[in-house]
Design an enzyme around this catalytic site. Structure first.
Site, PDB file in Angstrom:
ATOM      1  N   ASP A 108       0.955  -1.071   0.137  1.00  0.00           N
ATOM      2  CA  ASP A 108      -0.021   0.054   0.036  1.00  0.00           C
ATOM      3  C   ASP A 108       0.739   1.213   0.109  1.00  0.00           C
ATOM      4  OD1 ASP A 108      -2.880   0.851   0.205  1.00  0.00           O
ATOM      5  OD2 ASP A 108      -1.955   2.128   1.729  1.00  0.00           O
TER       6      ASP A 108
HETATM    7  C1  LIG Z   1       3.063   8.422  -5.623  1.00  0.00           C
HETATM    8  C2  LIG Z   1       2.812   7.631  -6.527  1.00  0.00           C
HETATM    9  C3  LIG Z   1       1.797   6.385  -6.487  1.00  0.00           C
HETATM   10  N1  LIG Z   1       1.750   5.465  -7.660  1.00  0.00           N
HETATM   11  C4  LIG Z   1       0.430   4.591  -7.585  1.00  0.00           C
HETATM   12  C5  LIG Z   1       0.852   3.331  -7.057  1.00  0.00           C
HETATM   13  C6  LIG Z   1      -0.304   2.628  -6.426  1.00  0.00           C
HETATM   14  O1  LIG Z   1      -0.828   1.936  -7.762  1.00  0.00           O
HETATM   15  C7  LIG Z   1      -1.359   3.851  -6.121  1.00  0.00           C
HETATM   16  C8  LIG Z   1      -1.518   3.880  -4.688  1.00  0.00           C
HETATM   17  O2  LIG Z   1      -2.657   3.209  -4.186  1.00  0.00           O
HETATM   18  P1  LIG Z   1      -2.704   1.827  -3.451  1.00  0.00           P
HETATM   19  O3  LIG Z   1      -4.117   2.239  -2.687  1.00  0.00           O
HETATM   20  O4  LIG Z   1      -1.528   1.675  -2.892  1.00  0.00           O
HETATM   21  O5  LIG Z   1      -2.860   0.717  -4.454  1.00  0.00           O
HETATM   22  P2  LIG Z   1      -3.921   0.562  -5.631  1.00  0.00           P
HETATM   23  O6  LIG Z   1      -5.203   1.042  -5.081  1.00  0.00           O
HETATM   24  O7  LIG Z   1      -3.493   1.068  -6.903  1.00  0.00           O
HETATM   25  O8  LIG Z   1      -3.895  -1.093  -5.925  1.00  0.00           O
HETATM   26  P3  LIG Z   1      -4.133  -2.084  -4.826  1.00  0.00           P
HETATM   27  O9  LIG Z   1      -4.579  -1.536  -3.503  1.00  0.00           O
HETATM   28  O10 LIG Z   1      -5.153  -3.198  -5.478  1.00  0.00           O
HETATM   29  O11 LIG Z   1      -2.724  -2.743  -4.237  1.00  0.00           O
HETATM   30  O12 LIG Z   1      -0.555   4.977  -6.651  1.00  0.00           O
HETATM   31  C9  LIG Z   1       2.415   5.666  -8.530  1.00  0.00           C
HETATM   32  O13 LIG Z   1       2.196   4.902  -9.620  1.00  0.00           O
HETATM   33  N2  LIG Z   1       3.290   6.487  -8.941  1.00  0.00           N
HETATM   34  C10 LIG Z   1       3.582   7.459  -7.954  1.00  0.00           C
HETATM   35  O14 LIG Z   1       4.514   8.326  -7.726  1.00  0.00           O
END
Ligand SMILES: Cc1cn([C@H]2C[C@H](O)[C@@H](COP(=O)(O)OP(=O)(O)OP(=O)(O)O)O2)c(=O)[nH]c1=O
EC number: 3.6.1.9
Length: 229
Positions: A108
């Site tokens: 997460d």
């Molecule tokens: C800050 C940042 C986040 N992110 C993304 C990663 C995660 O996909 C998302 C954070 O949300 P999360 O809630 O961690 O993940 P998710 O909802 O995408 O997937 P799941 O809960 O099913 O595992 O933001 C990037 O791709 N690049 C970045 O620089």
């Protein structure tokens, strides 16, 4: 949790806040013949592709877990309080992970800026507010990871510190064109470090893949270490 151990604090930064911290460890990694990545995140799928995981998506109420643990950890400073809460969210993503011979992985990612948690923006207006607030400032990205086999649990978090350049007018079209892509909407904190214009970023202190959503080198190291044991 009294037994939080700083595993690594490699980055010699002014604030010293780029780090990896153990949250909970039980048992030893058992042999596995499949890897299940419990995540709907395309970024995590790409980062873990070398393990050829089966993809499943956990349905949990992240905001409810967040409210519970932010209260439980309210005596902590804000960043560790959020990071420990983030660990509980990763754990919850694996709470129904029960198949044997399987290594489950969940993660997460939370962005902490201006003493607040920045979630995924609800719309482009909020995404723009988030993005603009980073310029000339330092913020932190926390990714928690939960690794689980039947009798083994390893939960840790990684923090990367990100500093954006001071705002200057020539950035304006770059900000606008990033927002127009709408790709900020499915990302914590409203931006993807992997896709914003590189001129936005002054400094990244820590693993960039922690920002993208999975500190994959640390995951790989822990699995290998556990296998050798
Ligand atoms: C800050 C940042 C986040 N992110 C993304 C990663 C995660 O996909 C998302 C954070 O949300 P999360 O809630 O961690 O993940 P998710 O909802 O995408 O997937 P799941 O809960 O099913 O595992 O933001 C990037 O791709 N690049 C970045 O620089």
């Amino acid at each position: 949790m009294d037994d939080i151990i700083v595993v690594k604090k490699k980055m010699n930064t002014e604030s010293g806040s780029a780090m990896i911290v153990n949250y909970e460890q039980n048992g030893q990694l058992q042999p596995f013949n499949q890897v299940v990545l419990m995540s709907g995140s395309k970024r995590r799928h790409e980062l873990l592709a070398f393990m050829e995981p089966v993809i499943q998506v956990a349905q949990i109420d992240e905001r409810q877990i967040e409210a519970t643990y932010l209260t439980q950890y309210q005596s902590d400073a804000f960043l560790p309080r959020v990071a420990k809460t983030c660990c509980e969210i990763s754990k919850a993503k694996l709470s129904k992970a029960r198949e044997s011979n399987t290594l489950y992985i969940a993660a997460d990612t939370m962005v902490v800026a201006c003493d607040q948690i920045y979630h995924k923006p609800k719309d482009l207006e909020e995404a723009e507010q988030m993005l603009r607030s980073y310029f000339g400032q330092v913020h932190h990205v926390v990714t928690s990871v939960c690794l689980k086999t039947t009798d083994y649990l390893d939960v840790f978090y990684a923090v990367t510190e990100v500093e954006f350049v001071d705002y200057y007018p020539a950035l304006e079209p770059l900000i606008q064109s990033y927002l127009e892509t709408k790709s900020s909407l499915d990302k914590s904190g409203g931006y993807g470090i992997q896709e914003i214009d590189p001129r936005f970023v002054a400094r990244i202190d820590g693993d960039i893949y922690t920002v993208v959503g999975l500190p994959v080198a640390e995951v790989s190291r822990r699995i290998n270490t556990a296998i050798v044991k």
